[in-house]
Write an enzyme that holds these catalytic residues in place. Structure first.
Site, PDB file in Angstrom:
ATOM      1  N   ASP A  86      -7.392   5.256  -3.338  1.00  0.00           N
ATOM      2  CA  ASP A  86      -6.727   6.483  -3.822  1.00  0.00           C
ATOM      3  C   ASP A  86      -7.378   7.755  -3.289  1.00  0.00           C
ATOM      4  O   ASP A  86      -6.905   8.863  -3.563  1.00  0.00           O
ATOM      5  CB  ASP A  86      -6.723   6.511  -5.352  1.00  0.00           C
ATOM      6  CG  ASP A  86      -5.796   5.450  -5.931  1.00  0.00           C
ATOM      7  OD1 ASP A  86      -4.920   4.960  -5.199  1.00  0.00           O
ATOM      8  OD2 ASP A  86      -5.959   5.108  -7.117  1.00  0.00           O
TER       9      ASP A  86
ATOM     10  N   LYS B  11      -7.863   6.919 -15.346  1.00  0.00           N
ATOM     11  CA  LYS B  11      -6.474   6.463 -15.557  1.00  0.00           C
ATOM     12  C   LYS B  11      -6.392   4.937 -15.634  1.00  0.00           C
ATOM     13  O   LYS B  11      -5.741   4.400 -16.514  1.00  0.00           O
ATOM     14  CB  LYS B  11      -5.598   7.002 -14.413  1.00  0.00           C
ATOM     15  CG  LYS B  11      -4.139   6.598 -14.512  1.00  0.00           C
ATOM     16  CD  LYS B  11      -3.233   7.606 -13.857  1.00  0.00           C
ATOM     17  CE  LYS B  11      -3.320   7.596 -12.341  1.00  0.00           C
ATOM     18  NZ  LYS B  11      -2.591   6.463 -11.742  1.00  0.00           N
TER      19      LYS B  11
ATOM     20  N   SER C 177      -4.917  -6.027  -3.957  1.00  0.00           N
ATOM     21  CA  SER C 177      -4.321  -5.138  -4.957  1.00  0.00           C
ATOM     22  C   SER C 177      -4.805  -5.487  -6.360  1.00  0.00           C
ATOM     23  O   SER C 177      -4.586  -6.602  -6.854  1.00  0.00           O
ATOM     24  CB  SER C 177      -2.793  -5.248  -4.911  1.00  0.00           C
ATOM     25  OG  SER C 177      -2.247  -4.724  -6.100  1.00  0.00           O
TER      26      SER C 177
HETATM   27  C1  S3P Z   1      -4.838   0.726  -9.575  1.00  0.00           C
HETATM   28  C2  S3P Z   1      -4.907   0.016  -8.413  1.00  0.00           C
HETATM   29  C3  S3P Z   1      -4.591   0.576  -7.086  1.00  0.00           C
HETATM   30  C4  S3P Z   1      -4.563   2.102  -7.105  1.00  0.00           C
HETATM   31  C5  S3P Z   1      -3.830   2.622  -8.304  1.00  0.00           C
HETATM   32  C6  S3P Z   1      -4.485   2.140  -9.589  1.00  0.00           C
HETATM   33  C7  S3P Z   1      -5.161   0.051 -10.848  1.00  0.00           C
HETATM   34  O1  S3P Z   1      -3.322   0.105  -6.661  1.00  0.00           O
HETATM   35  O2  S3P Z   1      -4.010   2.595  -5.924  1.00  0.00           O
HETATM   36  O3  S3P Z   1      -3.805   4.034  -8.302  1.00  0.00           O
HETATM   37  O4  S3P Z   1      -5.424   0.726 -11.863  1.00  0.00           O
HETATM   38  O5  S3P Z   1      -5.182  -1.191 -10.869  1.00  0.00           O
HETATM   39  P1  S3P Z   1      -3.153  -1.308  -5.907  1.00  0.00           P
HETATM   40  O6  S3P Z   1      -3.573  -2.357  -6.819  1.00  0.00           O
HETATM   41  O7  S3P Z   1      -1.672  -1.413  -5.592  1.00  0.00           O
HETATM   42  O8  S3P Z   1      -3.974  -1.201  -4.665  1.00  0.00           O
END
Ligand code: S3P
Length: 442
Positions: free
Chosen positions: A322, A25, A170
């Site tokens: 996740d 994803k 993040s």
């Molecule tokens: C993601 C980053 C994560 C993850 C999310 C997908 C991404 O979130 O939990 O499902 O694709 O950059 P955070 O950046 O808020 O930790």
């Protein structure tokens, strides 16, 4: 039609190969965003066919990007940096996708017509202050109530580069800043806690001027803006976050084996594999290769009857952010007490996953002790359930639904699990794959 499943039989003794679990994803959304900003045509195979990615594509179309979705591939006709064309106050719908909503804000930072971003109920309750703060420093105007969606963003073409400390770990915040910096003259510097690095890897693959210095806890990323790049082709590898439900299913079932082919094993995503190895799981990686900067491999795993508890290093947290729901479930069946610390970010996901996990574990009879954002799970290797369980999943969290199915199929008892449609955001094939393996689900 009832939006729930019933499960009352355990699954055991399977030996199964999953050739194409479903595209990653994070990479699918990043490819689409980057292709929209490239000059010329980009083609992508195995892009995830899910609501989060479809909302990404529909939104990019509303912003004036031509996109063709064929049976086997997706084509995006990029118009270069800042090449969107749309009317003032165009509304785009991010649905359930925090990744798309936060990353598109970085792309829109330099776009002068206003865009209104909305999302579903769960996304509209999540914090956007984390991206509004750095974007304001770039010079972007953003209107919102209490930093929540709907948000109105009005960018401009005179952004100033920033120096920013991203302390949450993040990847969405980091990537939002990187995408904004890509369209800003001058050099932006981000000091950040480590998190998934797909955006940086894609920037490097595209020869964009990004420099990264890593030390134990932090990274310093420097990026110079306004370099145009050409369209590029991509084939999305399998998603380790989707694979993790089948890894857990196999571990907790009896006498079973699974082979998951062509999974992205980027180190910033494989915390679950390192944790499970420490817990005594038998996991093997085969056919390792690098695809356009991203490591990929086949993962094989067998059932484990002697799992032991883990004291999880906090440095793993972002590497399995996740996967915590499913990791906690595995800990419920491990011998000993498992420890997790600094889980604050788990409260800010599609639902408050820390609170939901604690309630779930207590419901199945596992002792948990939780103080502030730390968690202790007292595992019980003899855990066998006989009662009836109903999972309401009020926030329609896809990963809560999938974790509950794995629990139902491996621990016993009679289960009714609501909100099966939630899987459409990340893994629409989830129930079909489970049934192919032999799971009895009604
Ligand atoms: C993601 C980053 C994560 C993850 C999310 C997908 C991404 O979130 O939990 O499902 O694709 O950059 P955070 O950046 O808020 O930790």
């Amino acid at each position: 039609m009832l939006n729930s499943v019933s499960i009352s039989n355990k699954i055991n003794k399977f030996n199964y190969t999953i050739n194409n679990i479903s595209g990653d994803k994070s990479l699918s959304i990043r490819w689409a965003l980057m292709a929209s900003q490239a000059v010329g045509i980009s083609k992508c195979f195995n892009i995830l066919n899910s609501e989060d990615v479809n909302n990404t594509i529909a939104s990019l179309k509303k912003l004036g990007i031509k996109i063709k979705k064929k049976k086997n591939y997706c084509e995006i006709f990029g118009k270069g940096l800042n090449g969107f064309s749309y009317k003032n106050n165009t509304i785009i719908n991010a649905g359930n996708s925090g990744t798309f909503a936060r990353l598109i804000m970085g792309v829109l930072a330099s776009s002068k017509n206003a865009v209104i971003i909305k999302g579903d109920k769960s996304l509209s309750s999540r914090d956007f202050g984390r991206v509004i703060k750095p974007l304001n420093l770039f010079g972007v105007k953003i209107n919102s109530k209490k930093n929540k969606l709907p948000i109105k963003i009005r960018g401009n073409n005179f952004l100033r580069p920033i120096n920013y400390f991203e302390e949450k770990g993040s990847a969405q915040v980091k990537s939002c800043i990187l995408l904004s910096a890509l369209n800003t003259f001058g050099e932006t510097t981000i000091k950040c806690k480590k998190s998934r690095d797909h955006t940086e890897k894609l920037f490097k693959y595209l020869n964009l001027p990004v420099k990264i210095n890593k030390n134990k806890n932090f990274e310093i990323i420097k990026i110079k803006g306004k370099k145009q790049y050409k369209g590029f082709d991509y084939k999305i590898p399998g998603d380790i976050s989707s694979a993790s439900f089948f890894i857990a299913l196999t571990l907790l079932a009896n006498k079973s084996k699974i082979l998951l082919k062509n999974i992205n094993i980027n180190k910033s995503r494989t915390g679950i594999l390192d944790i499970l190895k420490k817990m005594n799981a038998k996991i093997k990686l085969k056919n390792k290769k690098i695809y356009k900067g991203e490591p990929v491999a086949d993962i094989s795993i067998s059932s484990a009857s002697k799992l032991k508890a883990i004291n999880c290093p906090t440095s793993y947290n972002s590497r399995c952010i996740d996967e915590f729901l499913i990791i906690f479930l595995i800990c419920a069946k491990a011998k000993g007490v498992s420890y997790f610390k600094n889980l604050k970010e788990l409260r800010n996901k599609e639902s408050n996953r820390l609170k939901i996990s604690i309630n779930f574990l207590k419901m199945i009879g596992i002792k948990v002790v939780s103080k502030s954002n730390n968690l202790k799970i007292y595992g019980n290797p003899d855990l066998k359930l006989k009662k009836s369980y109903i999972i309401k999943n009020f926030k329609k969290d896809h990963r809560v639904f999938m974790m509950s199915c794995v629990a139902a199929l491996t621990l016993g008892g009679k289960w009714k699990i609501f909100d099966k449609d939630s899987i459409n955001s990340s893994f629409p094939k989830f129930l079909k794959v489970l049934k192919n393996i032999g799971a009895q689900i009604n």
